[in-house]
Design an enzyme around this catalytic site. Structure first.
Site, PDB file in Angstrom:
ATOM      1  N   TYR A   6      -1.255  -1.556   0.818  1.00  0.00           N
ATOM      2  CA  TYR A   6       0.017  -2.262   0.895  1.00  0.00           C
ATOM      3  C   TYR A   6       0.584  -2.217   2.301  1.00  0.00           C
ATOM      4  O   TYR A   6       0.098  -1.459   3.164  1.00  0.00           O
ATOM      5  CB  TYR A   6       1.012  -1.687  -0.117  1.00  0.00           C
ATOM      6  CG  TYR A   6       1.609  -0.332   0.251  1.00  0.00           C
ATOM      7  CD1 TYR A   6       0.840   0.833   0.203  1.00  0.00           C
ATOM      8  CD2 TYR A   6       2.936  -0.217   0.657  1.00  0.00           C
ATOM      9  CE1 TYR A   6       1.391   2.064   0.536  1.00  0.00           C
ATOM     10  CE2 TYR A   6       3.489   1.002   0.986  1.00  0.00           C
ATOM     11  CZ  TYR A   6       2.715   2.142   0.926  1.00  0.00           C
ATOM     12  OH  TYR A   6       3.254   3.360   1.267  1.00  0.00           O
TER      13      TYR A   6
ATOM     14  N   LYS B 141      -3.492   2.903   4.252  1.00  0.00           N
ATOM     15  CA  LYS B 141      -2.219   2.747   3.528  1.00  0.00           C
ATOM     16  C   LYS B 141      -2.486   2.306   2.090  1.00  0.00           C
ATOM     17  O   LYS B 141      -2.401   1.133   1.746  1.00  0.00           O
ATOM     18  CB  LYS B 141      -1.327   1.749   4.271  1.00  0.00           C
ATOM     19  CG  LYS B 141       0.134   1.858   3.895  1.00  0.00           C
ATOM     20  CD  LYS B 141       0.994   1.122   4.895  1.00  0.00           C
ATOM     21  CE  LYS B 141       2.422   0.985   4.443  1.00  0.00           C
ATOM     22  NZ  LYS B 141       3.121   2.247   4.212  1.00  0.00           N
TER      23      LYS B 141
ATOM     24  N   GLU C 220       3.591  14.771   8.156  1.00  0.00           N
ATOM     25  CA  GLU C 220       4.564  13.665   8.223  1.00  0.00           C
ATOM     26  C   GLU C 220       5.504  13.756   7.033  1.00  0.00           C
ATOM     27  O   GLU C 220       5.365  14.647   6.183  1.00  0.00           O
ATOM     28  CB  GLU C 220       3.841  12.316   8.257  1.00  0.00           C
ATOM     29  CG  GLU C 220       2.932  12.098   7.070  1.00  0.00           C
ATOM     30  CD  GLU C 220       2.055  10.842   7.174  1.00  0.00           C
ATOM     31  OE1 GLU C 220       2.443   9.895   7.868  1.00  0.00           O
ATOM     32  OE2 GLU C 220       0.989  10.823   6.526  1.00  0.00           O
TER      33      GLU C 220
ATOM     34  N   LEU D  91      -0.447   8.595   8.490  1.00  0.00           N
ATOM     35  CA  LEU D  91      -0.448   7.135   8.603  1.00  0.00           C
ATOM     36  C   LEU D  91      -0.098   6.768  10.050  1.00  0.00           C
ATOM     37  O   LEU D  91       0.782   7.380  10.654  1.00  0.00           O
ATOM     38  CB  LEU D  91       0.575   6.510   7.654  1.00  0.00           C
ATOM     39  CG  LEU D  91       0.470   4.985   7.632  1.00  0.00           C
ATOM     40  CD1 LEU D  91      -0.749   4.535   6.839  1.00  0.00           C
ATOM     41  CD2 LEU D  91       1.720   4.357   7.060  1.00  0.00           C
TER      42      LEU D  91
END
Ligand code: PMP
Length: 284
Positions: A32, A148, A180, A204
């Site tokens: 996505y 992702k 993260e 990411l």
């Protein structure tokens, strides 16, 4: 009611459907992107579309992302939904093979493409004013966080745990080092230097991260791309998190300890301002 996009059609949201055999539904076999909209324009679109293709390639999904076509659909959704501020969510899955099987379906199985708008205030938010509180939690996600994918169960659990502890979000930790946030990249500032984890499969590769680091360079701020520990985060002068819809959001508390003064920091405020300025100039 929203107008959404599914496999070539624009439909009212309650008429848009996907098969129960869809690989996205059965295996979280989907990727996505979320693109932010400000004043009806798309922020960082090119970066999101390029990352989408990369995610598809890494998972050997038979998808050729057509950038002009994607832009057209994004714009059409903005128009049909009168979207001024918010996001466009895009999801591709490996499609519907007509049954459940671990093996990938034949190459000619059509991927599923779904897109929809979400209205949300992104400029002039309360978070920008007040900052966010985070807690640290072990990073229990899989090892390819650079892709992702829609398998967001652990980030979702982590977010719930953060809320249960009276915070807004979690910073995930691996071997003592922050990876993260649940849906954002993490930064600390110490003695004027911005520190954020380097790019690898552990995080990411944020589109906002890239742009924020370019802004830091324009502002002649010092940047170190390296892992930082939870203790370094506790002792930081400032902390913040970046994401497409949050830009650069100040973090004012980590595990119940105030970061610096406990107020949103100057560095993140400056970066946020320049980020919005630069990206609005380039918005499509
Ligand atoms: N890390 C994770 C785990 C995320 O889910 C996100 C947002 N999707 C980010 C970082 C930030 O990426 P971006 O700046 O491209 O929105």
């Amino acid at each position: 009611m929203r107008t959404v996009y599914v496999n070539g059609d624009y439909l009212p949201e309650n008429e848009a459907t996907v098969s129960i055999f869809d690989r996205g539904f059965l295996f979280a076999d989907g990727i996505y992107e979320v693109t932010t909209v400000v004043d009806g324009k798309l922020i960082g679109f090119d970066g999101h579309i390029k990352r989408l293709q990369r995610s598809a390639d890494e998972l050997k999904m038979n998808i050729k992302v057509d950038e002009p076509e994607m832009l057209e659909i994004h714009r059409e959704l903005v128009k049909r939904n009168n979207l001024d501020q918010g996001m466009i969510y895009l999801q591709y899955t490996r499609g519907n093979p007509g049954d459940r099987d671990f093996a990938f379906p034949p190459e000619d199985t059509k991927p599923t493409l779904v897109m929809f708008t979400q209205e949300k205030k992104v400029v002039g938010t309360a978070v920008e004013e007040n900052g966010l509180k985070v807690v640290t939690l072990e990073d229990l996600r899989w090892g390819r966080r650079d892709i992702k994918t829609v398998q967001l169960l652990y980030p979702s659990l982590a977010k719930m745990e953060a809320k249960a502890r009276g915070a807004d979000d979690a910073w995930m930790v691996q071997d003592g080092f922050v990876t993260e946030g649940t849906s954002n990249n993490a930064y600390i500032v110490k003695d004027g230097t911005i520190i954020t984890r380097h790019l690898s499969n552990d995080i990411l590769h944020g589109i906002t991260r890239k742009s924020i680091l370019a802004c830091a360079q324009l502002l002649q701020m010092k940047v170190e791309e390296r892992p930082f520990t939870v203790d370094e985060a506790y002792a930081a002068d400032e902390a913040f998190a970046t994401s497409a819809s949050g830009f650069a959001n100040p973090i004012v508390e980590i595990d119940g300890k105030k970061v610096g003064s406990g107020k949103p920091g100057e560095v993140s405020a400056k970066l946020r301002e320049l980020y919005i300025e630069e990206n609005m100039k380039a918005a499509v």
